[in-house]
Design an enzyme around this catalytic site. Sequence first.
Site, PDB file in Angstrom:
ATOM      1  N   GLU A  47       0.826  -1.205   0.000  1.00  0.00           N
ATOM      2  CA  GLU A  47       0.000   0.000   0.000  1.00  0.00           C
ATOM      3  C   GLU A  47       0.860   1.254   0.000  1.00  0.00           C
ATOM      4  O   GLU A  47       2.064   1.210   0.274  1.00  0.00           O
ATOM      5  CB  GLU A  47      -0.936  -0.013   1.213  1.00  0.00           C
ATOM      6  CG  GLU A  47      -1.963  -1.116   1.133  1.00  0.00           C
ATOM      7  CD  GLU A  47      -2.931  -1.127   2.292  1.00  0.00           C
ATOM      8  OE1 GLU A  47      -3.918  -1.844   2.193  1.00  0.00           O
ATOM      9  OE2 GLU A  47      -2.701  -0.433   3.305  1.00  0.00           O
ATOM     10  N   GLU A  58      -0.662  -9.332  -7.264  1.00  0.00           N
ATOM     11  CA  GLU A  58      -0.536  -9.890  -8.610  1.00  0.00           C
ATOM     12  C   GLU A  58       0.499  -9.125  -9.433  1.00  0.00           C
ATOM     13  O   GLU A  58       1.241  -9.719 -10.213  1.00  0.00           O
ATOM     14  CB  GLU A  58      -1.896  -9.857  -9.330  1.00  0.00           C
ATOM     15  CG  GLU A  58      -2.961 -10.696  -8.668  1.00  0.00           C
ATOM     16  CD  GLU A  58      -3.754  -9.974  -7.582  1.00  0.00           C
ATOM     17  OE1 GLU A  58      -4.879 -10.414  -7.282  1.00  0.00           O
ATOM     18  OE2 GLU A  58      -3.278  -8.959  -7.022  1.00  0.00           O
TER      19      GLU A  58
END
Length: 129
Positions: A47, A58
């Site tokens: 984040e 991913e």
Amino acid sequence: MTGVDWAALQQAATDVAARAYAPYSGFHVGAAGLADDGRLLVGCNVENAGYGVTLCAECGLVSQLHATGGGRLTHFVCVNGDGEVIMPCGRCRQILYEAGGPDLELQTPEGVRTMDQVLPLAFGPDDLT
């Protein structure tokens, strides 16, 4: 579908989810996949205070695919911080399609599915020719 050890792949995703950087949402995500040459690839979410520049698990996995020699992604799973299988978001489905194509196998909460089942009629490199 294949002789892949899905439990081991899920465990690898769970292990890397523990290393996610998720101070804002607290939602850890881990991803694990196999390349066509058998390499194990992993990624976790990272984040950022500028929410739009957060990196999905991913994305890290696909980056590792290319950074370690390229090839195609053949099998994939992503999990939450509790190790439960979750589905990739729409953006990541597109990234996975590009890395593995329609035959990429994904472990989903409903079992193994191919990428063309998860993202039917996907837009891909062939659409740009």
